[in-house]
Design an enzyme around this catalytic site. Structure first.
Site, PDB file in Angstrom:
ATOM      1  N   LYS A   1      64.993  54.555  50.463  1.00 45.60           N
ATOM      2  CA  LYS A   1      65.355  55.288  49.231  1.00 45.60           C
ATOM      3  C   LYS A   1      66.593  54.727  48.561  1.00 45.60           C
ATOM      4  CE  LYS A   1      67.482  57.742  52.463  1.00 45.60           C
ATOM      5  NZ  LYS A   1      66.992  58.123  53.707  1.00 45.60           N
TER       6      LYS A   1
ATOM      7  N   GLU B   1      56.162  55.598  49.194  1.00 49.60           N
ATOM      8  CA  GLU B   1      55.961  57.044  49.379  1.00 49.60           C
ATOM      9  C   GLU B   1      56.956  57.632  50.384  1.00 49.60           C
ATOM     10  OE1 GLU B   1      53.294  59.200  47.854  1.00 49.60           O
ATOM     11  OE2 GLU B   1      55.019  60.356  48.510  1.00 49.60           O
TER      12      GLU B   1
ATOM     13  N   VAL C   1      60.911  59.174  49.720  1.00 51.26           N
ATOM     14  CA  VAL C   1      61.296  60.515  49.262  1.00 51.26           C
ATOM     15  C   VAL C   1      60.518  61.571  50.030  1.00 51.26           C
ATOM     16  CG1 VAL C   1      61.449  62.078  47.288  1.00 51.26           C
ATOM     17  CG2 VAL C   1      61.760  59.619  46.948  1.00 51.26           C
TER      18      VAL C   1
ATOM     19  N   ILE D   1      55.704  64.047  52.912  1.00 55.75           N
ATOM     20  CA  ILE D   1      55.125  64.825  51.802  1.00 55.75           C
ATOM     21  C   ILE D   1      54.606  63.893  50.704  1.00 55.75           C
ATOM     22  CG2 ILE D   1      55.534  66.628  50.092  1.00 55.75           C
ATOM     23  CD1 ILE D   1      57.937  67.527  51.766  1.00 55.75           C
TER      24      ILE D   1
ATOM     25  N   GLU E   1      73.328  63.377  61.606  1.00 53.64           N
ATOM     26  CA  GLU E   1      73.827  62.119  62.173  1.00 53.64           C
ATOM     27  C   GLU E   1      75.272  62.329  62.634  1.00 53.64           C
ATOM     28  OE1 GLU E   1      72.270  58.956  61.653  1.00 53.64           O
ATOM     29  OE2 GLU E   1      70.596  59.618  60.399  1.00 53.64           O
TER      30      GLU E   1
ATOM     31  N   LYS F   1      67.101  60.176  46.154  1.00 50.89           N
ATOM     32  CA  LYS F   1      65.732  60.689  46.001  1.00 50.89           C
ATOM     33  C   LYS F   1      65.539  61.279  44.593  1.00 50.89           C
ATOM     34  CE  LYS F   1      65.435  61.518  50.970  1.00 50.89           C
ATOM     35  NZ  LYS F   1      65.771  62.447  52.067  1.00 50.89           N
TER      36      LYS F   1
ATOM     37  N   GLY G   1      61.823  62.092  60.184  1.00 51.53           N
ATOM     38  CA  GLY G   1      61.253  61.968  61.522  1.00 51.53           C
ATOM     39  C   GLY G   1      60.291  60.792  61.597  1.00 51.53           C
TER      40      GLY G   1
HETATM   41  N1  HSE Z   1      68.606  62.312  56.429  1.00 53.82           N
HETATM   42  C1  HSE Z   1      67.491  62.726  55.660  1.00 53.82           C
HETATM   43  C2  HSE Z   1      67.309  64.223  55.792  1.00 53.82           C
HETATM   44  C3  HSE Z   1      66.193  62.086  56.033  1.00 53.82           C
HETATM   45  O1  HSE Z   1      68.066  64.887  56.499  1.00 53.82           O
HETATM   46  O2  HSE Z   1      66.415  64.737  55.153  1.00 53.82           O
HETATM   47  C4  HSE Z   1      66.058  60.708  55.503  1.00 53.82           C
HETATM   48  O3  HSE Z   1      66.128  60.673  54.115  1.00 53.82           O
END
Ligand code: HSE
Length: 429
Positions: A106, A130, A133, A137, A191, A206, A305
């Site tokens: 992204k 795809e 974002v 989904i 993280e 995004k 994930g």
């Molecule tokens: N770190 C992002 C989240 C996932 O927590 O949705 C990857 O874009």
């Protein structure tokens, strides 16, 4: 079915890449049937070659990603490294050497999508993303293809799972931000350095991608107004509850009422409990799309994930492989509308403002006058006072962000206003 396989180079073999490789192997027959030719993993570029990778032939593993994309016999490069470099150079090199590209990146697409699309077009290849974002989904393809005949006016979404988990925990347990962040970290949602998520950078990238596709307009990352959610407090949630709302970190891409410009922004906002986005819990993502003919559409699911993201990558891989077999390419960048992206000051919405004020005659009138002088109409006012001090909660009708900013600046200058405790936009009504 063609027997000669389409060759795939995988750049990155972490949480997502290893799932892509696993599903390519375990579902090889189905993928071949759906594409019309087998797909073969021809090489896997990694940083740590000695790591044991179950199900991946060690002979395919290389640390030389550049040599892999330059081989000349690769049909599709799947980039799941992330970050700007070396991903950008590898992708442009892949196009130059005849490959199409599927990316989950992204940050790169938001920053350099236009140049990457131009490179894909120059070489007659595809660029699909795809997975960039909202993870699994389906969103990019519905916007790019399914809604290509409609006119999208608004995209309103929860596109970051980490922050949704934190805000949901704050809402349901009454925890403060730090406590909820600690829980998200302990459970592996956040993280070690959560900055990209909690400061809204991830969601802003995004939002730029979604706005660009939805409005057929180039929207750069810098065009997206961004505020993180680290300042949201338990008191804000209590205020939201009193209004029948909760608080979400929203990515909002809107066409102006006159249709002549667009805006893109990411910030925490109150949203009514009756709105479908209010019920998006834990680390899930959801995006609400409003378009002229279709009306309201909602896309919901896991936004991150390994497996969910791999699902989106593989969907793109199948599409790109089909295009290659058909000698065609899918949709490229559509930026023909070239609408101006307006600054945040021109965004029009409602606001919830909490003020700490002196509790004495004339204060309410003084505060109301400041709102009136800036053309901001008040919807409701609630006051609770004790010992000469009071808390004043003002909810406005729709006003521009610039007008609200001017109002708050003037309020701060009043002797009777001890402080502005919080300002929160109210969306989704
Ligand atoms: N770190 C992002 C989240 C996932 O927590 O949705 C990857 O874009």
């Amino acid at each position: 079915m063609r027997t000669r396989p389409l060759k795939v180079a995988l750049l990155g073999c972490g949480v997502v890449g290893s799932e892509v490789a696993r599903i390519m192997t375990t579902h090889a027959a189905d993928l071949a049937a759906r594409i019309g030719a087998p797909v073969e993993l021809a090489g896997v570029a990694v940083r740590r070659p000695d790591k044991v990778r179950e199900g991946i032939d060690p002979a395919l593993v290389t640390t030389d990603a550049t040599a892999l994309v330059k081989r000349g016999d690769i049909d599709v490069v799947v980039e799941v490294i992330g970050g700007i470099e070396p991903a950008r150079t590898l992708i442009t090199t892949a196009f130059a050497h005849g490959a199409s590209v599927v990316s989950a990146n992204k940050a790169l697409i938001a920053q350099d999508g236009a140049a990457l699309h131009a490179a894909a077009d120059e070489h007659g290849r595809d660029l699909y993303y795809e997975a960039a974002v909202a993870g699994a989904i389906p969103l990019i393809r519905p916007l790019r293809e399914s809604l290509a005949g409609d006119k999208v006016n608004r995209v309103l979404g929860i596109v970051n799972g980490t922050t949704n988990f934190i805000l949901d925990a704050m809402d349901t347990t009454g925890a403060g931000y730090q406590e909820a962040l600690d829980e998200a970290t302990a459970l592996g949602y956040a993280e070690a350095d959560p900055t990209a998520d909690v400061e809204g950078f991830d969601a802003a990238a995004k939002a730029a991608i979604l706005a660009g596709i939805a409005f057929h307009t180039r929207v750069r990352l810098d065009d997206v107004h961004r505020e993180g959610m680290t300042e949201v407090t338990a008191a804000d949630f209590a205020s939201a509850r009193r209004m029948g709302c909760t608080i979400k970190l929203l990515a909002i891409c809107e066409r102006a009422a006159d249709g002549a410009s667009v805006t893109a922004r990411v910030h925490p906002a109150m949203i009514p409990l009756s709105h479908p986005l209010a019920n998006v819990r834990e680390a899930y993502n959801a995006v609400f799309v409003e378009s002229e003919a279709a009306g309201q559409l909602m896309f919901y699911g896991p936004g991150a994930g390994g497996s969910p993201t791999a699902s989106a990558v593989l969907g793109d891989l199948v599409a790109v492989c089909r295009n290659r077999l058909g000698g065609a390419t899918g949709p490229g960048e559509s930026a023909y509308a070239a609408l101006p992206v307006s600054p945040m000051g021109e965004v029009v919405t409602r606001y919830h403002i909490s003020l700490d004020v002196a509790d004495k005659p004339g204060v309410l009138a003084q505060v109301a006058t400041v709102f009136a002088e800036h053309g901001v109409s008040i919807d409701t006012v609630r006051q609770s006072g004790k010992d000469g001090e009071a808390s004043l909660v003002v909810v406005t009708h729709r006003a521009s962000d610039a007008a609200l900013g001017g109002t708050v600046e003037a309020l701060r200058k009043l002797d009777t206003v001890r402080g502005v405790a919080s300002i929160m936009r109210v969306e989704g009504e």
